[in-house]
Design a protein around this motif. Structure first.
Motif, PDB file in Angstrom:
ATOM      1  N   HIS A  14      -1.353 -17.793  65.560  1.00 34.18           N
ATOM      2  CA  HIS A  14      -2.772 -17.562  65.860  1.00 34.18           C
ATOM      3  C   HIS A  14      -3.575 -17.671  64.565  1.00 34.18           C
ATOM      4  O   HIS A  14      -3.182 -17.130  63.526  1.00 34.18           O
ATOM      5  CB  HIS A  14      -2.967 -16.171  66.460  1.00 34.18           C
ATOM      6  CG  HIS A  14      -4.404 -15.823  66.709  1.00 34.18           C
ATOM      7  ND1 HIS A  14      -5.087 -16.243  67.816  1.00 34.18           N
ATOM      8  CD2 HIS A  14      -5.291 -15.103  65.964  1.00 34.18           C
ATOM      9  CE1 HIS A  14      -6.331 -15.793  67.769  1.00 34.18           C
ATOM     10  NE2 HIS A  14      -6.482 -15.100  66.649  1.00 34.18           N
ATOM     11  N   ASN A  73      -8.656 -19.015  72.396  1.00 31.50           N
ATOM     12  CA  ASN A  73      -7.305 -18.431  72.332  1.00 31.50           C
ATOM     13  C   ASN A  73      -6.402 -19.038  73.399  1.00 31.50           C
ATOM     14  O   ASN A  73      -5.235 -19.366  73.159  1.00 31.50           O
ATOM     15  CB  ASN A  73      -7.366 -16.921  72.517  1.00 31.50           C
ATOM     16  CG  ASN A  73      -7.579 -16.183  71.209  1.00 31.50           C
ATOM     17  OD1 ASN A  73      -6.913 -16.458  70.228  1.00 31.50           O
ATOM     18  ND2 ASN A  73      -8.510 -15.248  71.203  1.00 31.50           N
ATOM     19  N   GLU A  74      -6.964 -19.190  74.585  1.00 28.13           N
ATOM     20  CA  GLU A  74      -6.203 -19.733  75.705  1.00 28.13           C
ATOM     21  C   GLU A  74      -5.781 -21.180  75.450  1.00 28.13           C
ATOM     22  O   GLU A  74      -4.645 -21.568  75.746  1.00 28.13           O
ATOM     23  CB  GLU A  74      -7.051 -19.658  76.983  1.00 28.13           C
ATOM     24  CG  GLU A  74      -6.416 -20.312  78.205  1.00 28.13           C
ATOM     25  CD  GLU A  74      -7.389 -20.387  79.370  1.00 28.13           C
ATOM     26  OE1 GLU A  74      -7.083 -21.108  80.330  1.00 28.13           O
ATOM     27  OE2 GLU A  74      -8.456 -19.727  79.308  1.00 28.13           O
ATOM     28  N   ASN A 119      -4.995 -21.188  70.751  1.00 27.44           N
ATOM     29  CA  ASN A 119      -4.543 -19.997  70.026  1.00 27.44           C
ATOM     30  C   ASN A 119      -5.331 -19.793  68.723  1.00 27.44           C
ATOM     31  O   ASN A 119      -4.762 -19.581  67.657  1.00 27.44           O
ATOM     32  CB  ASN A 119      -3.053 -20.080  69.719  1.00 27.44           C
ATOM     33  CG  ASN A 119      -2.459 -18.724  69.361  1.00 27.44           C
ATOM     34  OD1 ASN A 119      -3.088 -17.678  69.560  1.00 27.44           O
ATOM     35  ND2 ASN A 119      -1.243 -18.735  68.818  1.00 27.44           N
TER      36      ASN A 119
END
Length: 512
Positions: free
Chosen positions: A37, A66-67, A70
């Protein structure tokens, strides 16, 4: 010089290594996204918002980022006060704190920062791999405008229709009272401002001289066929004439237009068209634009786009019976150049720790419908809604967003808003289309390395004199311009012109 080449080689080696895996690259990419991340920091110019609207939007945007990749996005703001200096200083740190950098070749020293090594070179395959939608959308011709020595450094905002040429907004109802059929020349403008001063009991132009973007090129473009060459100085001192685009010319150093402009500004000052303390005043939270929209001043000076998107409807709503027009710089001579596609562009910091993920995030912000609308407009149903015609409008009392995303807007995803007068937009587009020429020097990357000290010295001279010229602060404008030009000569302007001429000659020689 050897260090610079070694550093470039290192960066290219690093970047090429990211795509050297061939068939395994997709798996490597997916693994990296799944396991690491990252936070991508985006730098833009403008004041950091004080309310919570932007942070609320970012929370929602980051859920989607993020989905998909990341990653999450943070914004670093360069405040408008002394923004040029602070922008370049921040970029020069190269400490790994930045990833995406909003830039421009005509007002944010993009080519200068390329030459200084502040932006990362982007091989074609890198863009195809990590920003595929952007790669497909931008034409080969436009990518070539963004290359230096064959390597791409910028991702252009080339799929967004806007007019950022400057001019004066004025009251058409007041112009009619003044006996004018609109304002279409500097002589008309002077007559109009005189009428406002004598008859309307308002300040004709409550300009904040300490930070105004009022410069002489507007007058010069109107009274001549001067074309500004981008990417040399942010003060637009150099270019050519449309009638002779093979000869470098500086109307600030030669010609009569600057003298006539200085004389006119002295006249405006003597007639009281702006506050007496113009060079030191500040309007606090009340800008001249706010005052114009409330009917409290006679003109506002800014972009065409500002007029039809922010001002036109607001004035009509606030002041019953009022209407506005736009006197665009160059109108008298039909001199208008459609802006370079790198008037807004996105770059990757040379010190970015996550260049591939930064490109992914940019590709989403520019091309993914959900990300685009969040980043440009906010959360639908919370920060904006749509009326029965599908036009976007803010939710009253709810903080909006400030992302200052001027580096990759996309006409295909834009949502028209209720604040813009679209009839005026279509009308002014039709007018400009009659006269405009495309920016002719988009593929020239000026090499300023041999004249950088002279450019800095000339910029210092410009800063010492230009405010007084623009606001008529010297009792003898003719002599003042002569002194200005003499100091430009001492600072090395003739060397600059000579060097630029060599490069222009080379450009034409190589493009016969």
């Amino acid at each position: 010089m050897q260090r610079k080449y070694l550093k470039t080689f290192f960066l290219l080696t690093l970047l090429f290594s990211l795509i050297s895996c061939g068939k395994n690259n997709k798996q490597t990419q997916e693994s990296d996204i799944a396991n690491h991340h990252v936070i991508i920091t985006y730098l833009t110019t403008g004041n950091k918002p004080k309310d919570s609207g932007t942070s609320e939007m970012l929370e929602k945007l980051n859920e989607r980022l993020n989905e998909l990749v990341n990653a999450e996005l943070e914004i670093y703001y360069i405040p408008w006060n002394n923004y040029q200096t602070n922008y370049n200083l921040k970029l020069s740190e190269k400490d790994g704190s930045l990833d995406l950098i909003g830039t421009a070749t005509d007002w944010l020293d993009a080519w200068k920062n390329v030459n200084l090594g502040n932006f990362m070179p982007l091989p074609d395959e890198i863009l195809k791999t990590y920003a595929p939608k952007t790669w497909a959308q931008v034409s080969e011709e436009h990518w070539n405008v963004c290359r230096v020595n064959g390597m791409i450094y910028l991702m252009p905002e080339d799929n967004f229709t806007q007019w950022t040429n400057h001019g004066f907004m004025y009251r058409t109802d007041w112009a009619k009272e003044a006996g004018l059929n609109g304002v279409h020349s500097w002589e008309d403008l002077t007559k109009y401002l005189s009428f406002v001063k004598k008859n309307k009991n308002v300040m004709p132009w409550d300009s904040d001289g300490a930070s105004s973007s009022f410069h002489p090129e507007g007058y010069i473009q109107s009274k001549s066929d001067f074309i500004i060459a981008d990417g040399i100085t942010s003060t637009n001192m150099f270019g050519t004439r449309k009638s002779n685009m093979k000869k470098i010319y500086s109307p600030l150093f030669e010609g009569n237009e600057l003298v006539e402009y200085a004389k006119l500004m002295r006249e405006w000052n003597q007639q009281g068209f702006w506050p007496k303390d113009i060079m030191t005043n500040g309007n606090g939270n009340r800008s001249n634009r706010d005052e114009f929209c409330e009917g409290l001043v006679g003109v506002e000076q800014h972009h065409t786009q500002t007029w039809y998107t922010q001002v036109y409807n607001k004035l009509k709503k606030n002041v019953p019976g009022a209407d506005s027009g736009f006197f665009w710089f160059g109108e008298e001579s039909g001199n208008i150049v459609y802006q370079t596609i790198t008037h807004g562009a996105m770059a990757i910091s040379a010190a970015s720790k996550h260049p591939e993920r930064a490109l992914m995030v940019y590709d989403l912000i520019r091309n993914d419908e959900e990300c685009y609308k969040l980043f440009n407009y906010g959360i639908e149903g919370v920060q904006f809604t749509r009326n029965s015609e599908g036009l976007r409008e803010p939710v009253p009392g709810v903080p909006g967003i400030t992302t200052n995303y001027w580096w990759g807007r996309n006409d295909q995803l834009e949502v028209r808003d209720t604040g813009t007068n679209w009839e005026v937009f279509d009308s002014i587009n039709a007018t400009y289309s009659k006269y405009k020429i495309d920016y002719p020097f988009g593929q020239i990357v000026w090499d300023l390395s041999n004249i950088s000290s002279e450019i800095d010295a000339v910029a210092d001279v410009y800063g010492q004199y230009m405010g007084n010229i623009c606001y008529g602060q010297n009792p003898n404008p003719v002599q003042y311009v002569a002194d200005f030009r003499q100091d430009l000569r001492k600072a090395g302007i003739e060397k600059i012109i000579s060097e630029l001429q060599k490069q222009l000659d080379s450009f034409y020689s190589n493009n016969k």
